[in-house]
Design a protein around this motif. Structure first.
Motif, mmCIF file in Angstrom:
data_model
loop_
_atom_site.group_PDB
_atom_site.id
_atom_site.type_symbol
_atom_site.label_atom_id
_atom_site.label_comp_id
_atom_site.label_asym_id
_atom_site.label_seq_id
_atom_site.Cartn_x
_atom_site.Cartn_y
_atom_site.Cartn_z
ATOM 1 N N VAL A 1 -87.032 -29.279 -5.838
ATOM 2 C CA VAL A 1 -88.569 -29.714 -6.739
ATOM 3 C C VAL A 1 -88.509 -29.204 -7.960
ATOM 4 C CG1 VAL A 1 -88.868 -27.361 -7.078
ATOM 5 C CG2 VAL A 1 -91.239 -28.201 -6.915
ATOM 6 N N GLY A 2 -89.155 -30.654 -8.735
ATOM 7 C CA GLY A 2 -89.054 -30.855 -9.982
ATOM 8 C C GLY A 2 -87.465 -30.961 -10.282
ATOM 9 N N GLY A 3 -86.665 -30.067 -11.834
ATOM 10 C CA GLY A 3 -85.718 -30.523 -11.509
ATOM 11 C C GLY A 3 -85.016 -29.652 -11.024
ATOM 12 N N THR A 4 -85.002 -28.305 -10.368
ATOM 13 C CA THR A 4 -84.686 -27.229 -9.505
ATOM 14 C C THR A 4 -83.870 -27.966 -7.941
ATOM 15 O OG1 THR A 4 -86.562 -25.900 -10.554
ATOM 16 C CG2 THR A 4 -85.112 -25.363 -8.560
ATOM 17 N N GLY A 5 -83.112 -27.999 -8.619
ATOM 18 C CA GLY A 5 -81.961 -27.892 -6.964
ATOM 19 C C GLY A 5 -80.449 -26.550 -6.848
ATOM 20 N N MET A 6 -80.171 -26.684 -5.478
ATOM 21 C CA MET A 6 -78.987 -26.166 -5.369
ATOM 22 C C MET A 6 -77.420 -26.907 -5.752
ATOM 23 S SD MET A 6 -79.453 -24.275 -1.900
ATOM 24 C CE MET A 6 -80.385 -25.540 -1.278
ATOM 25 N N HIS A 7 -76.128 -26.372 -6.420
ATOM 26 C CA HIS A 7 -75.734 -27.018 -7.050
ATOM 27 C C HIS A 7 -73.894 -26.178 -7.461
ATOM 28 C CE1 HIS A 7 -75.710 -26.613 -11.205
ATOM 29 N NE2 HIS A 7 -77.163 -26.744 -11.054
ATOM 30 N N GLU A 8 -73.023 -26.931 -7.222
ATOM 31 C CA GLU A 8 -71.777 -26.097 -7.540
ATOM 32 C C GLU A 8 -71.992 -25.751 -9.109
ATOM 33 O OE1 GLU A 8 -67.566 -26.753 -8.706
ATOM 34 O OE2 GLU A 8 -68.421 -28.276 -7.104
ATOM 35 N N GLY A 9 -71.515 -24.636 -9.812
ATOM 36 C CA GLY A 9 -71.990 -24.524 -11.189
ATOM 37 C C GLY A 9 -71.590 -23.040 -11.339
ATOM 38 N N PHE A 10 -71.436 -22.256 -12.728
ATOM 39 C CA PHE A 10 -70.839 -21.421 -12.929
ATOM 40 C C PHE A 10 -71.497 -19.924 -12.901
ATOM 41 C CE2 PHE A 10 -70.292 -18.300 -16.717
ATOM 42 C CZ PHE A 10 -69.063 -17.422 -16.321
ATOM 43 N N LEU A 11 -71.035 -19.239 -12.194
ATOM 44 C CA LEU A 11 -71.616 -17.711 -11.588
ATOM 45 C C LEU A 11 -71.038 -16.385 -12.637
ATOM 46 C CD1 LEU A 11 -70.470 -19.134 -8.006
ATOM 47 C CD2 LEU A 11 -72.981 -18.451 -9.287
ATOM 48 N N PRO A 12 -71.966 -15.772 -13.254
ATOM 49 C CA PRO A 12 -71.315 -15.249 -14.219
ATOM 50 C C PRO A 12 -71.994 -13.642 -13.396
ATOM 51 C CG PRO A 12 -73.178 -16.301 -15.378
ATOM 52 C CD PRO A 12 -73.205 -16.798 -13.643
ATOM 53 N N GLY A 13 -72.592 -13.804 -11.807
ATOM 54 C CA GLY A 13 -72.985 -11.929 -11.920
ATOM 55 C C GLY A 13 -74.582 -11.996 -11.913
ATOM 56 N N TYR A 14 -75.013 -12.947 -13.000
ATOM 57 C CA TYR A 14 -76.471 -12.350 -12.619
ATOM 58 C C TYR A 14 -76.898 -13.756 -13.289
ATOM 59 C CZ TYR A 14 -74.446 -13.354 -16.952
ATOM 60 O OH TYR A 14 -74.119 -13.281 -18.515
ATOM 61 N N PRO A 15 -78.252 -13.698 -12.733
ATOM 62 C CA PRO A 15 -79.286 -15.516 -13.406
ATOM 63 C C PRO A 15 -78.796 -15.738 -14.606
ATOM 64 C CG PRO A 15 -80.769 -13.187 -12.494
ATOM 65 C CD PRO A 15 -79.242 -12.943 -12.610
ATOM 66 N N ALA A 16 -78.741 -17.160 -15.161
ATOM 67 C CA ALA A 16 -78.138 -17.273 -16.054
ATOM 68 C C ALA A 16 -78.301 -18.842 -16.311
ATOM 69 C CB ALA A 16 -76.665 -17.003 -16.290
ATOM 70 N N SER A 17 -79.173 -19.048 -15.321
ATOM 71 C CA SER A 17 -79.125 -20.937 -15.223
ATOM 72 C C SER A 17 -80.082 -21.861 -15.709
ATOM 73 C CB SER A 17 -79.242 -21.269 -13.708
ATOM 74 O OG SER A 17 -80.804 -21.063 -12.901
ATOM 75 N N HIS A 18 -80.848 -22.789 -16.302
ATOM 76 C CA HIS A 18 -81.873 -22.756 -16.375
ATOM 77 C C HIS A 18 -82.558 -23.230 -15.141
ATOM 78 C CE1 HIS A 18 -79.064 -24.541 -19.325
ATOM 79 N NE2 HIS A 18 -80.713 -23.954 -20.336
ATOM 80 N N GLY A 19 -82.993 -22.619 -13.993
ATOM 81 C CA GLY A 19 -84.115 -22.629 -13.229
ATOM 82 C C GLY A 19 -83.441 -23.106 -11.540
ATOM 83 N N CYS A 20 -82.278 -23.480 -11.817
ATOM 84 C CA CYS A 20 -81.287 -24.202 -10.662
ATOM 85 C C CYS A 20 -80.509 -23.813 -9.840
ATOM 86 C CB CYS A 20 -79.668 -25.607 -11.146
ATOM 87 S SG CYS A 20 -81.122 -26.492 -11.121
#
Length: 197
Positions: free
Chosen positions: A153-172
């Motif tokens: 939806v919009g600019g949100t999607g699933m993708h490979e990325g950094f995983l610090p163990g808590y919510p840390a993305s811009h919405g993805c």
């Protein structure tokens, strides 16, 4: 009495000798290198993510639980994979609801988040938001890499990325690389995605 004194002296000698035993020192060189010393981890250790869906048929669907920070992949209603995720941080929350995959892009690059680079390619300003950070004169934009992007939806999607163990993305919904690839290979445009709190 003398025997007990000798035993005590012998025990003390061994105790002192063990304290200086080169086999227990961290800087002792072994054939394969040095004794392992614990290093701080950049991200949490992932002992959750797995994929077991290569030989399973059925319609795919994805369920994402924001509270658990997990994504569940189903084929024909059968759970075939679980992935740890990192969803939107405060101020950039990932929206709950029922969605569908609307786009797949293996080599996606963000049009909003990334870095500003000098003419020589060196970083001028890191981790910028193009909506808030004006581009300096002579700079160029380098969008954040989002491999195996699955837009929902919009600019949100699933993708490979950094995983610090808590919510840390811009919405993805960030995932480990091997799981993002498996999800990407097994969803289609139209695959249902349910996001719950």
């Amino acid at each position: 009495m003398l025997r007990n004194l000798l035993l005590a002296l012998l025990a003390a000698t061994f105790a002192v000798g063990c304290a200086h035993d080169s086999r227990t020192r961290d800087d002792t060189a072994y054939l394969g290198g040095f004794r392992h010393q614990a290093q701080p981890q950049r991200a949490n250790f992932d002992n959750v993510s797995y994929w077991d869906g290569d030989n399973v048929s059925g319609a795919p669907s994805v369920k994402i639980n924001l509270g658990e920070q997990r994504a569940y992949f189903y084929k024909g209603g059968e759970l075939v994979g679980i992935s740890v995720v990192s969803t939107g941080r405060e101020g950039f929350g990932t929206n709950a609801g029922n969605f569908h995959i609307i786009q797949k892009d293996k080599d996606h690059v963000s049009s909003r988040f990334g870095d500003y680079l000098n003419a020589d390619g060196s970083i001028l300003k890191k981790e910028i938001d193009r909506d808030k950070d004006p581009m300096p004169k002579g700079a160029r934009y380098d969008g954040a890499k989002m491999p195996f992007f699955m837009r929902i939806v919009g600019g949100t999607g699933m993708h490979e990325g950094f995983l610090p163990g808590y919510p840390a993305s811009h919405g993805c919904i960030r995932m480990p690389g091997f799981m993002a690839q498996k999800f990407f290979e097994n969803v289609n445009v139209g695959t249902p995605v349910s996001i719950t709190n």
